[in-house]
Design a protein around this motif. Structure first.
Motif, PDB file in Angstrom:
ATOM      1  N   HIS A  53       0.810  -1.217   0.000  1.00  0.00           N
ATOM      2  CA  HIS A  53       0.000   0.000   0.000  1.00  0.00           C
ATOM      3  C   HIS A  53       0.847   1.272   0.000  1.00  0.00           C
ATOM      4  O   HIS A  53       0.344   2.346  -0.297  1.00  0.00           O
ATOM      5  CB  HIS A  53      -0.955  -0.005   1.200  1.00  0.00           C
ATOM      6  N   ARG A  67      -8.209   1.226  -4.524  1.00  0.00           N
ATOM      7  CA  ARG A  67      -8.365   2.528  -3.866  1.00  0.00           C
ATOM      8  C   ARG A  67      -8.851   2.464  -2.424  1.00  0.00           C
ATOM      9  O   ARG A  67      -8.198   2.984  -1.523  1.00  0.00           O
ATOM     10  CB  ARG A  67      -9.280   3.420  -4.682  1.00  0.00           C
ATOM     11  N   SER A  68      -9.973   1.836  -2.162  1.00  0.00           N
ATOM     12  CA  SER A  68     -10.539   1.839  -0.803  1.00  0.00           C
ATOM     13  C   SER A  68      -9.581   1.236   0.210  1.00  0.00           C
ATOM     14  O   SER A  68      -9.291   1.841   1.247  1.00  0.00           O
ATOM     15  CB  SER A  68     -11.859   1.079  -0.769  1.00  0.00           C
ATOM     16  N   ARG A  69      -9.080   0.050  -0.082  1.00  0.00           N
ATOM     17  CA  ARG A  69      -8.196  -0.645   0.870  1.00  0.00           C
ATOM     18  C   ARG A  69      -6.872   0.095   1.038  1.00  0.00           C
ATOM     19  O   ARG A  69      -6.377   0.259   2.149  1.00  0.00           O
ATOM     20  CB  ARG A  69      -7.953  -2.083   0.404  1.00  0.00           C
ATOM     21  N   GLN A  70      -6.300   0.561  -0.073  1.00  0.00           N
ATOM     22  CA  GLN A  70      -5.011   1.235   0.000  1.00  0.00           C
ATOM     23  C   GLN A  70      -5.125   2.552   0.779  1.00  0.00           C
ATOM     24  O   GLN A  70      -4.299   2.839   1.634  1.00  0.00           O
ATOM     25  CB  GLN A  70      -4.464   1.481  -1.400  1.00  0.00           C
ATOM     26  N   LEU A  71      -6.151   3.325   0.508  1.00  0.00           N
ATOM     27  CA  LEU A  71      -6.338   4.574   1.244  1.00  0.00           C
ATOM     28  C   LEU A  71      -6.580   4.321   2.726  1.00  0.00           C
ATOM     29  O   LEU A  71      -6.100   5.065   3.584  1.00  0.00           O
ATOM     30  CB  LEU A  71      -7.481   5.393   0.633  1.00  0.00           C
ATOM     31  N   GLU A  72      -7.311   3.260   3.031  1.00  0.00           N
ATOM     32  CA  GLU A  72      -7.563   2.894   4.431  1.00  0.00           C
ATOM     33  C   GLU A  72      -6.250   2.564   5.151  1.00  0.00           C
ATOM     34  O   GLU A  72      -6.001   3.038   6.264  1.00  0.00           O
ATOM     35  CB  GLU A  72      -8.500   1.691   4.464  1.00  0.00           C
ATOM     36  N   LEU A  73      -5.402   1.757   4.516  1.00  0.00           N
ATOM     37  CA  LEU A  73      -4.124   1.385   5.123  1.00  0.00           C
ATOM     38  C   LEU A  73      -3.205   2.592   5.265  1.00  0.00           C
ATOM     39  O   LEU A  73      -2.537   2.755   6.298  1.00  0.00           O
ATOM     40  CB  LEU A  73      -3.443   0.291   4.294  1.00  0.00           C
ATOM     41  N   ARG A  75      -4.125   5.788   5.478  1.00  0.00           N
ATOM     42  CA  ARG A  75      -4.713   6.668   6.485  1.00  0.00           C
ATOM     43  C   ARG A  75      -4.360   6.195   7.891  1.00  0.00           C
ATOM     44  O   ARG A  75      -4.056   6.996   8.772  1.00  0.00           O
ATOM     45  CB  ARG A  75      -6.232   6.731   6.290  1.00  0.00           C
ATOM     46  N   ALA A  76      -4.363   4.888   8.106  1.00  0.00           N
ATOM     47  CA  ALA A  76      -4.017   4.327   9.417  1.00  0.00           C
ATOM     48  C   ALA A  76      -2.568   4.648   9.808  1.00  0.00           C
ATOM     49  O   ALA A  76      -2.230   4.649  10.989  1.00  0.00           O
ATOM     50  CB  ALA A  76      -4.240   2.817   9.422  1.00  0.00           C
ATOM     51  N   GLU A  77      -1.734   4.944   8.809  1.00  0.00           N
ATOM     52  CA  GLU A  77      -0.329   5.295   9.059  1.00  0.00           C
ATOM     53  C   GLU A  77      -0.099   6.804   9.058  1.00  0.00           C
ATOM     54  O   GLU A  77       1.031   7.265   9.137  1.00  0.00           O
ATOM     55  CB  GLU A  77       0.566   4.644   8.000  1.00  0.00           C
TER      56      GLU A  77
END
Length: 95
Positions: A53, A67-73, A75-77
């Motif tokens: 990601h 997009r959804s999963r990568q942005l989520e990961l 954002r968590a960082e």
């Protein structure tokens, strides 16, 4: 592609710290590979155990299907997107 190239790309991706990103082109340049597309191919085939990601297109965008999963990961960082684009100047790792 040879095993040495594969392992070199994997090593670079593994070394990207949380909260930072690199582009496919950045990785190709570091690895001494001519084509960012080869990095993309390696990532598509062999990156499940890597922080995939943290690898983006050079303009900071993300493939639609990720997009959804990568942005989520990201954002968590602490990597925040402006819409679906990451500011490469702000978050690029200069390792």
């Amino acid at each position: 592609m040879d095993e040495e190239t594969l392992e070199q790309v994997r090593s670079i991706v593994a070394s990207i710290p949380p909260g930072r990103v690199l582009s496919y082109g950045d990785i190709a340049e570091i690895a001494g590979i001519r084509s960012p597309r080869l990095v993309g191919r390696i990532m598509a085939e062999d990156s499940a155990d890597l922080p995939w990601h943290r690898v983006l297109r050079s303009n900071g965008t993300i493939a639609e299907h990720l997009r959804s999963r990568q942005l989520e990961l990201l954002r968590a960082e602490g990597v925040l997107a402006d819409g679906a684009r990451i500011n490469m100047r702000e978050y690029r790792w200069d390792g």
